[in-house]
Every structure is written in structure tokens, then in C-alpha cells.
Scaffold this motif. Structure first.
Motif, PDB file in Angstrom:
ATOM      1  N   GLU A 153       0.832  -1.206   0.000  1.00  0.00           N
ATOM      2  CA  GLU A 153       0.000   0.000   0.000  1.00  0.00           C
ATOM      3  C   GLU A 153       0.864   1.252   0.000  1.00  0.00           C
ATOM      4  O   GLU A 153       0.541   2.241  -0.670  1.00  0.00           O
ATOM      5  CB  GLU A 153      -0.936  -0.006   1.207  1.00  0.00           C
ATOM      6  N   GLN A 154       1.960   1.206   0.729  1.00  0.00           N
ATOM      7  CA  GLN A 154       2.893   2.337   0.712  1.00  0.00           C
ATOM      8  C   GLN A 154       3.408   2.582  -0.700  1.00  0.00           C
ATOM      9  O   GLN A 154       3.467   3.719  -1.161  1.00  0.00           O
ATOM     10  CB  GLN A 154       4.069   2.074   1.658  1.00  0.00           C
ATOM     11  N   GLU A 155       3.784   1.521  -1.380  1.00  0.00           N
ATOM     12  CA  GLU A 155       4.350   1.673  -2.719  1.00  0.00           C
ATOM     13  C   GLU A 155       3.317   2.221  -3.696  1.00  0.00           C
ATOM     14  O   GLU A 155       3.633   3.064  -4.546  1.00  0.00           O
ATOM     15  CB  GLU A 155       4.896   0.340  -3.221  1.00  0.00           C
ATOM     16  N   ALA A 156       2.071   1.782  -3.585  1.00  0.00           N
ATOM     17  CA  ALA A 156       1.019   2.274  -4.485  1.00  0.00           C
ATOM     18  C   ALA A 156       0.801   3.772  -4.283  1.00  0.00           C
ATOM     19  O   ALA A 156       0.663   4.529  -5.251  1.00  0.00           O
ATOM     20  CB  ALA A 156      -0.276   1.510  -4.229  1.00  0.00           C
ATOM     21  N   ILE A 157       0.796   4.213  -3.031  1.00  0.00           N
ATOM     22  CA  ILE A 157       0.639   5.640  -2.736  1.00  0.00           C
ATOM     23  C   ILE A 157       1.853   6.414  -3.219  1.00  0.00           C
ATOM     24  O   ILE A 157       1.732   7.509  -3.791  1.00  0.00           O
ATOM     25  CB  ILE A 157       0.420   5.854  -1.228  1.00  0.00           C
TER      26      ILE A 157
END
Length: 282
Positions: A238-242
Motif C-alpha cells: 500500500e505504501q508503494e502504491a501511494i
């Protein structure tokens, strides 16, 4: 036939030295991960008047001087419609200034709550100073707001060499006047020896208009918007997607470089020093 003798020198001065100064925004760039303080204050301000606003609406004018920010929010059709439904009249310039004065104590409180240093900035700033690089700051905050920012940052171990607030120049971002005023205070001649770092598009535009190298921070600031605690609680995917979305957003600002946070700045400075040595300019 008359001829004009060419001067034996050029006024187009070629600078091939090293980076002399880094000029940083504050909230979202060097302090206040996610640039939470202004958003919390704007949402509270409008809610106090019975006008519900979204975080996205609050973030849209980010980087501007705060009375300008309020004026721009009131100009948004959805907010203006809600304002008229509550107040019975369209907002006026008197309303803008009244809101601005109400905003000040709210903002001072949220700055104290969220003013921690961006992770890695203390070490990076110490390393830059060891290299002889000067550290300037500028901000859309006014002098009273900045005094609280500076106090909280100092408690965490960081002080800028100089700072300029939007209220100290004739026009704030995207005009280049704040960045240029920092240059003047630092007694630096060459804009190309300066780097402007910001988490907003208007802050990057300020640096470009000043003729400086520009570095946009994506994850630590406005393009992400999560607090450090919220960010750290997310799983890695989720961090990477954001982060990917935030990097794309800040790349559209026209910045020369996009990094996740100021913790990655040393590699950028090395690359800019290489470019300057070869005669490149921003």
C-alpha cells in the motif's frame, strides 16, 4: 561602414562551482510529515462556520500564503455554495480577512501538534553544513506561525540559517520573490548554485521562476497527506502504491528531481554538482 566592437568578456557568466545553498519549504518538506498542520487548521476553520470541506479541497491551494489559500477555497464552487447556504450571502473580502484572523490561533496549535522533523533531515542537514552548504527556508506561513515552526524544529535539533515568509514579500508563490529574498539574505549571487525543495506544485514553480534547481518531495508531503504514524502503519504494497501516485503527481510540477523525502537529497546534490561542473544550468 560602422562596426561595433565586441567586448572581450561576456555578461553570461558560466558557473561551474558547487551547490552553495539549499532552500527548503517547511511543512511536508523538512517538518510535519504529510503536511498535516495546515489541513487540520483549514478544516477546523470552515467547520466552525458550518461549512464542511474535504481534505482534497484544503490541499488544492497548498503552498500559497494563508489568506490567499482561504480566498482560493472560498472561490471553489462547492464551498461557495455551502457558504451561501449557511450565511445567506456570497463571501466577501471582509469574510476572507475575518477567517484569516480566526485561522491564526488554530494554525499555531496544529503546528505544535505536528511539527516534528521529517525522518533523516537532521542527519542530512548536518552533513550539508559540513560541506559548507547554507540552509535557507521559506514558507506560506506568516511570521507568527513561522516562529512556532522554528521553535519546534529547534527543539528537535534543526535551525535554518535564514527564513523568509510569504508575508515578507510583495507576492508569495509561485512568484520567485521568497526564494530570491533567501538568496539575498544568504549573500549568494548565482541562482544556479541554489536548490529549491518543496512538496507543492506552486513551491516548485517558485523555484523554477527563480532560476534554481528544483527538487519535489513526494511521500513526505502534500501529495501523500498521511501522517508519519498513518504511513508507517500501512503494509509495504500500500505504501508503494501511494508513493507511485505521489511521484507521478509531483513529476507533473516540472521539478528537475522527484524524491520521496529530504532523506534522499545527498544523491541529488551529487548529481547537480556533476552537472554544474560540466557547465549545465537549471
Amino acid at each position: 561602414m560602422n562596426t561595433i566592437n565586441k567586448a572581450p568578456y561576456s555578461f553570461q557568466r558560466r558557473y561551474a562551482g558547487q551547490v552553495k545553498a539549499v532552500i527548503c519549504d517547511w511543512a511536508g518538506t523538512t517538518v510535519d510529515f504529510g503536511s498535516r498542520a495546515p489541513i487540520m487548521a483549514f478544516m477546523t476553520l470552515f467547520e466552525n462556520h458550518g461549512v464542511a470541506v474535504t481534505e482534497a479541497q484544503c490541499r488544492e491551494p497548498m503552498g500559497t500564503e494563508k489568506s490567499v489559500h482561504i480566498r482560493m477555497m472560498l472561490a471553489m464552487p462547492e464551498i461557495q455554495e455551502k457558504w451561501q447556504a449557511v450565511k445567506g450571502l456570497a463571501s466577501t473580502e471582509e469574510d476572507v480577512m475575518a477567517l484569516y484572523h480566526e485561522f491564526l490561533p488554530i494554525q499555531l496549535e496544529t503546528i505544535r501538534l505536528t511539527g516534528g522533523l521529517i525522518p533523516g533531515w537532521k542527519q542530512v542537514s548536518d552533513d550539508l553544513r559540513a560541506q559548507g552548504i547554507k540552509l535557507g527556508g521559506n514558507t506560506g506561513y506568516n511570521e507568527q506561525m513561522y516562529a512556532v515552526v522554528a521553535e519546534v524544529a529547534k527543539e528537535a535539533g534543526y535551525e535554518a540559517d535564514v527564513n523568509v515568509c510569504a508575508t515578507e514579500v510583495s507576492k508569495g508563490r509561485p512568484y520567485p520573490y521568497m526564494a530570491q529574498a533567501v538568496m539575498e539574505k544568504l549573500e549568494i549571487l548565482e541562482a544556479q548554485a541554489c536548490i529549491k525543495i518543496d512538496d507543492t506544485e506552486t513551491g516548485i514553480e517558485e523555484g523554477l521562476n527563480a532560476g534554481m534547481w528544483t527538487v519535489a518531495v513526494a511521500v513526505s508531503g502534500n501529495a501523500n497527506g498521511l501522517s508519519l504514524e498513518q504511513w508507517q502503519a500501512l503494509p509495504g504494497d500500500e505504501q508503494e502504491a501511494i508513493a507511485v501516485k505521489a511521484r507521478k503527481k509531483m513529476a507533473l510540477s516540472g521539478a528537475h528531481y522527484v524524491i520521496d523525502s529530504v532523506a534522499e537529497l545527498p544523491a541529488v546534490i551529487d548529481d547537480i554538482n556533476r552537472k554544474l561542473a560540466s557547465g549545465e544550468r537549471p
